[in-house]
Write an enzyme that holds these catalytic residues in place. Sequence first.
Site, PDB file in Angstrom:
ATOM      1  N   ALA A 142       0.876  -1.173   0.000  1.00 42.03           N
ATOM      2  CA  ALA A 142       0.000   0.000   0.000  1.00 42.03           C
ATOM      3  C   ALA A 142       0.910   1.219   0.000  1.00 42.03           C
ATOM      4  O   ALA A 142       2.079   1.122   0.389  1.00 42.03           O
ATOM      5  CB  ALA A 142      -0.877  -0.016   1.243  1.00 42.03           C
ATOM      6  N   GLY A 171       0.464  -4.951   0.980  1.00 39.76           N
ATOM      7  CA  GLY A 171      -0.757  -4.966   0.176  1.00 39.76           C
ATOM      8  C   GLY A 171      -0.556  -5.580  -1.201  1.00 39.76           C
ATOM      9  O   GLY A 171      -1.501  -6.077  -1.817  1.00 39.76           O
ATOM     10  N   GLU A 176      -0.818  -9.203  -0.631  1.00 39.93           N
ATOM     11  CA  GLU A 176      -2.237  -9.450  -0.325  1.00 39.93           C
ATOM     12  C   GLU A 176      -3.082  -9.442  -1.605  1.00 39.93           C
ATOM     13  O   GLU A 176      -4.004 -10.238  -1.755  1.00 39.93           O
ATOM     14  CB  GLU A 176      -2.742  -8.408   0.684  1.00 39.93           C
ATOM     15  CG  GLU A 176      -2.105  -8.620   2.062  1.00 39.93           C
ATOM     16  CD  GLU A 176      -2.477  -7.552   3.065  1.00 39.93           C
ATOM     17  OE1 GLU A 176      -2.270  -6.361   2.751  1.00 39.93           O
ATOM     18  OE2 GLU A 176      -2.968  -7.891   4.147  1.00 39.93           O
TER      19      GLU A 176
HETATM   20  N1  DAK Z   1       4.632   3.104  -0.697  1.00 38.73           N
HETATM   21  C1  DAK Z   1       5.004   4.293  -1.229  1.00 38.73           C
HETATM   22  N2  DAK Z   1       6.139   4.464  -1.956  1.00 38.73           N
HETATM   23  C2  DAK Z   1       6.899   3.386  -2.122  1.00 38.73           C
HETATM   24  C3  DAK Z   1       6.575   2.116  -1.580  1.00 38.73           C
HETATM   25  C4  DAK Z   1       5.351   1.999  -0.846  1.00 38.73           C
HETATM   26  N3  DAK Z   1       4.925   0.871  -0.339  1.00 38.73           N
HETATM   27  N4  DAK Z   1       7.563   1.249  -1.925  1.00 38.73           N
HETATM   28  C5  DAK Z   1       8.450   1.945  -2.640  1.00 38.73           C
HETATM   29  N5  DAK Z   1       8.064   3.224  -2.775  1.00 38.73           N
HETATM   30  C6  DAK Z   1       8.748   4.304  -3.475  1.00 38.73           C
HETATM   31  C7  DAK Z   1       9.965   4.760  -2.712  1.00 38.73           C
HETATM   32  O1  DAK Z   1       9.602   5.657  -1.676  1.00 38.73           O
HETATM   33  C8  DAK Z   1      10.767   5.418  -3.812  1.00 38.73           C
HETATM   34  O2  DAK Z   1      10.215   6.686  -4.106  1.00 38.73           O
HETATM   35  P1  DAK Z   1      11.103   8.048  -3.922  1.00 38.73           P
HETATM   36  O3  DAK Z   1      11.522   8.040  -2.502  1.00 38.73           O
HETATM   37  O4  DAK Z   1      12.230   7.854  -4.895  1.00 38.73           O
HETATM   38  O5  DAK Z   1      10.154   9.144  -4.294  1.00 38.73           O
HETATM   39  C9  DAK Z   1      10.492   4.540  -5.010  1.00 38.73           C
HETATM   40  O6  DAK Z   1       9.278   3.842  -4.700  1.00 38.73           O
HETATM   41  C10 DAK Z   1      11.575   3.507  -5.272  1.00 38.73           C
HETATM   42  O7  DAK Z   1      11.773   2.776  -4.086  1.00 38.73           O
HETATM   43  P2  DAK Z   1      13.218   2.602  -3.384  1.00 38.73           P
HETATM   44  O8  DAK Z   1      14.119   3.717  -3.756  1.00 38.73           O
HETATM   45  O9  DAK Z   1      12.973   2.351  -1.945  1.00 38.73           O
HETATM   46  O10 DAK Z   1      13.725   1.275  -4.101  1.00 38.73           O
HETATM   47  P3  DAK Z   1      14.768   0.217  -3.507  1.00 38.73           P
HETATM   48  O11 DAK Z   1      15.128  -0.690  -4.649  1.00 38.73           O
HETATM   49  O12 DAK Z   1      15.875   0.892  -2.774  1.00 38.73           O
HETATM   50  O13 DAK Z   1      13.939  -0.628  -2.416  1.00 38.73           O
HETATM   51  C11 DAK Z   1      12.001  -1.828  -1.614  1.00 38.73           C
HETATM   52  C12 DAK Z   1      12.861  -1.414  -2.854  1.00 38.73           C
HETATM   53  C13 DAK Z   1      10.781  -2.534  -2.119  1.00 38.73           C
HETATM   54  C14 DAK Z   1      12.822  -2.791  -0.736  1.00 38.73           C
HETATM   55  C15 DAK Z   1      11.670  -0.537  -0.806  1.00 38.73           C
HETATM   56  O14 DAK Z   1      11.103   0.428  -1.715  1.00 38.73           O
HETATM   57  C16 DAK Z   1      10.684  -0.792   0.288  1.00 38.73           C
HETATM   58  O15 DAK Z   1      11.042  -1.311   1.357  1.00 38.73           O
HETATM   59  N6  DAK Z   1       9.409  -0.390   0.069  1.00 38.73           N
HETATM   60  C17 DAK Z   1       8.397  -0.512   1.042  1.00 38.73           C
HETATM   61  C18 DAK Z   1       7.963  -1.942   1.152  1.00 38.73           C
HETATM   62  C19 DAK Z   1       6.916  -2.130   2.227  1.00 38.73           C
HETATM   63  O16 DAK Z   1       7.162  -1.891   3.417  1.00 38.73           O
HETATM   64  N7  DAK Z   1       5.710  -2.519   1.791  1.00 38.73           N
HETATM   65  C20 DAK Z   1       4.649  -2.752   2.684  1.00 38.73           C
HETATM   66  C21 DAK Z   1       3.895  -1.470   2.809  1.00 38.73           C
HETATM   67  S1  DAK Z   1       2.721  -1.590   4.095  1.00 38.73           S
HETATM   68  C22 DAK Z   1      -4.504  -1.179   4.960  1.00 38.73           C
HETATM   69  C23 DAK Z   1      -4.369  -2.448   4.564  1.00 38.73           C
HETATM   70  C24 DAK Z   1      -3.173  -2.860   4.117  1.00 38.73           C
HETATM   71  C25 DAK Z   1      -2.137  -1.981   4.110  1.00 38.73           C
HETATM   72  C26 DAK Z   1      -2.292  -0.707   4.485  1.00 38.73           C
HETATM   73  C27 DAK Z   1      -3.505  -0.277   4.921  1.00 38.73           C
HETATM   74  N8  DAK Z   1      -5.760  -0.782   5.498  1.00 38.73           N
HETATM   75  C28 DAK Z   1      -6.646  -1.879   5.731  1.00 38.73           C
HETATM   76  C29 DAK Z   1      -6.122   0.515   5.727  1.00 38.73           C
HETATM   77  C30 DAK Z   1      -0.893  -2.471   3.637  1.00 38.73           C
HETATM   78  C31 DAK Z   1       0.206  -1.938   4.073  1.00 38.73           C
HETATM   79  C32 DAK Z   1       1.401  -2.166   3.319  1.00 38.73           C
HETATM   80  O17 DAK Z   1       1.403  -2.686   2.252  1.00 38.73           O
END
Ligand code: DAK
Length: 258
Positions: A66, A112, A115
């Site tokens: 997400a 997400g 998911e």
């Molecule tokens: N959200 C927003 N931006 C994201 C993102 C994300 N999940 N993942 C990556 N990006 C963005 C980065 O911020 C970056 O943008 P800038 O900073 O350059 O503007 C760009 O994509 C490229 O990413 P990186 O520079 O970080 O790329 P790397 O190769 O260095 O790293 C990575 C890749 C996938 C390891 C890293 O980007 C990362 O750790 N991303 C986050 C992964 C993560 O934690 N995903 C889970 C998110 S939590 C809900 C239900 C479900 C959810 C939420 C609410 N409700 C019921 C309300 C779910 C929550 C989630 O999914």
Amino acid sequence: MDYKNILQKCINKICYITINRPKYLNALNNLTIKELSHALYSTSKNKTIRCVVITGAENKAFVAGADIKEFSSFNKTQGSQLSKDGHEKLFNIIENLAIPCIAAINGFALGGGLELAMACHIRVASINAKLGLPEVSLGIIPGYGGTQRLPNLVGKGIAMEMIMTAKMISAEEANKIGLVNHVCKQEDLLNICTSIAEKIKRNSSSAISSAIKSINSCYKTGVNGYDVEIELFGKCFETNDFTEGTNAFIEKRKPNFN
Ligand code: DAK
């Protein structure tokens, strides 16, 4: 509806939907969820479409979760609303779609994103894919069905470990634990998904819809899946596909399902 964050094209009765925010690793923001929901709803109403394939743009991510930047400022009410909308308008819609839905996991499938893939009926991953539910590292839990669908797919113990450690696993490991059905080279991913879709297309669409419903009933609380199966099995006898399928067998020819 004009889409900003997704691309959609339909070829030979297969609808390909690409989540197209590669700059943000295809993270699911509110608009993307709305557009996906709309595209899937309209696809489900199109009787000519026999299979859906969902993938991510470019070759780094399926969906990296997400959109953290978007939901980081949400309060409890907004969080609950986002959750309700996501479940009702996207994740449950995919799981209960009458048309088979294949996730073509072409890179990171996190939070997400995983998911979303788990809501699909079939998952195929390219060798570079990394899968995980890292939500506890952000102070939240998986909120789009991850705590329910992951244990259903891989078992409680492995799901507990994956969620509590927030670790990413490789495509091969995901295949070993039953989280993805197949692993392939990245350049083969869409062809493999298409060939699965082509095999599905040869069969009765009404029987496939009933099979999806019956299998899903196995995971619904308060529903007896055997009763659902008995009812849906009976209904098959009233369909044109049943007549065509059984006649084709008796006449020693291939069935021609519409
Ligand atoms: N959200 C927003 N931006 C994201 C993102 C994300 N999940 N993942 C990556 N990006 C963005 C980065 O911020 C970056 O943008 P800038 O900073 O350059 O503007 C760009 O994509 C490229 O990413 P990186 O520079 O970080 O790329 P790397 O190769 O260095 O790293 C990575 C890749 C996938 C390891 C890293 O980007 C990362 O750790 N991303 C986050 C992964 C993560 O934690 N995903 C889970 C998110 S939590 C809900 C239900 C479900 C959810 C939420 C609410 N409700 C019921 C309300 C779910 C929550 C989630 O999914």
